[in-house]
Write an enzyme that holds these catalytic residues in place. Structure first.
Site, PDB file in Angstrom:
ATOM      1  N   PRO A  16      10.957 -48.462 -75.891  1.00  0.00           N
ATOM      2  CA  PRO A  16       9.859 -47.676 -75.600  1.00  0.00           C
ATOM      3  C   PRO A  16       9.999 -47.409 -74.169  1.00  0.00           C
ATOM      4  CG  PRO A  16       9.256 -50.084 -75.575  1.00  0.00           C
ATOM      5  CD  PRO A  16      10.557 -49.721 -76.326  1.00  0.00           C
ATOM      6  N   CYS A 100       8.617 -54.081 -67.963  1.00  0.00           N
ATOM      7  CA  CYS A 100       8.494 -52.688 -66.982  1.00  0.00           C
ATOM      8  C   CYS A 100       8.594 -53.236 -65.739  1.00  0.00           C
ATOM      9  CB  CYS A 100       7.304 -51.982 -67.365  1.00  0.00           C
ATOM     10  SG  CYS A 100       7.010 -50.334 -66.366  1.00  0.00           S
ATOM     11  N   GLY A 201      20.172 -52.942 -72.604  1.00  0.00           N
ATOM     12  CA  GLY A 201      20.805 -52.789 -71.320  1.00  0.00           C
ATOM     13  C   GLY A 201      22.203 -52.540 -71.428  1.00  0.00           C
TER      14      GLY A 201
END
Length: 332
Positions: A16, A100, A201
């Site tokens: 997301p 986030c 990542g």
């Protein structure tokens, strides 16, 4: 691979990303091979859901199961209400954002800032898991900074509470998106729990995908920035992991056709004015690294309507295709 009752077609997830993973992009990435795709982060403050932006983020029209909604916030009861409201609206998996790194999120004790307060993390996880009947998942980082890497303890806590899958970005919040992702913490998380773990990542190629799976032992991979302008990365990774086949890069004409279809979907989804604005960054990503991309960027910033934007983007990629064809002919 299963998430709750849902069997995924593969173990590749679209991460997301606020301002990126809207409905048109999620649908595109699913067509390109993503096994699951979460919507953009949605605030847990339901009072803010009456904006056009929030309504679009909650739109899952035509989306394949399971439909995943990610919510963010630091208040357990607000998170419960947000989760329940989304389930009532058709969400089939609720994903909790504790990854986030944005200041405006962390300053509200949400996102990755929550990892500094494990008591509050427990309260949120317990409250949300108990409040809904659908699977609840968690996305997090390795910790707040190098001195506070607590992903393993939070992972164990999450599993005990009933979280059904984890996604771990291999950086602390302090790292933001800088430096190389570290995978040893993701491996430690995977070794500490039995629920599915997605590694996230710096996964930017099929070979890197295989490397990350081997290094972390993760069950799946979550891909974010590397899919921007390259949604076909999912089919490339799936082919290599499943069959050991490295697919060729898509031709210029295929990239053009994928991009133009994407732009039309954006114009239809947002309306012409907003769609043209949103489309600019995607065209920029599709053109990144290609010849004279700066010229396209300049021209696109001048386009104020859908037709001219489509025409300019098509002309640019047609010129690239012609140049590519000439090089092949000359080489032959």
């Amino acid at each position: 691979m299963f998430l709750g009752p849902y069997q995924l077609p593969n173990n590749l997830a679209l991460a997301p990303m606020a301002g990126v993973t809207d409905l048109p992009f999620r649908l595109l990435c699913r067509r390109m091979g993503a096994g699951i795709a979460a919507g953009e982060m949605l605030t847990c403050d339901v009072r803010l859901w009456h904006t056009e932006k929030s309504r679009r983020r909650m739109d899952h029209s035509g989306e394949a199961e399971p439909r995943v909604v990610q919510i963010a916030g630091g208040d357990p009861q607000m998170m419960v209400e947000a989760a329940q409201r989304n389930v009532e609206a058709g969400a089939q998996i609720i994903d909790l954002n504790m990854g986030c790194p944005a200041k405006k999120v962390c300053n509200k004790a949400a996102g990755s800032a929550l990892m500094r307060d494990e008591v509050l993390v427990r309260q949120i996880l317990e409250a949300v898991v108990k409040s809904v009947t659908v699977p609840v998942t968690l996305k997090m980082r390795t910790g707040w900074d190098a001195t506070q890497k607590n992903a393993v303890s939070i992972a164990r806590m999450a599993q005990d509470i009933g979280i059904q899958a984890l996604a771990v970005h291999g950086r602390t919040r302090a790292c933001m998106y800088q430096g190389n992702a570290e995978y040893e913490t993701i491996r430690a998380v995977k070794e500490s729990v039995a629920i599915p773990v997605f590694a996230n990542g710096d996964i930017d190629s099929p070979h890197k995908a295989k490397f990350v799976l081997e290094q972390t032992g993760a069950d799946g991979l979550m891909i974010g920035r590397s899919a921007q302008g390259r949604p076909w990365i999912f089919r490339e990774i799936e082919s290599y992991l499943r069959d050991g086949i490295v697919l060729p890069e898509p031709s210029i004409t295929e990239v053009r056709d994928i991009m133009l279809a994407h732009l039309r979907d954006l114009h239809a989804f947002y309306g012409e004015d907003a769609g043209v604005r949103v489309a600019r960054k995607h065209i920029d990503w599709y053109a990144k690294g290609r010849a004279t991309a700066h010229a396209l960027r300049h021209a696109l910033m001048q386009a104020t309507d859908a037709r001219s934007q489509l025409d300019q983007a098509r002309a640019y990629f047609d010129a690239l295709a012609d140049a590519e064809g000439k090089l092949l002919n000359d080489a032959a």
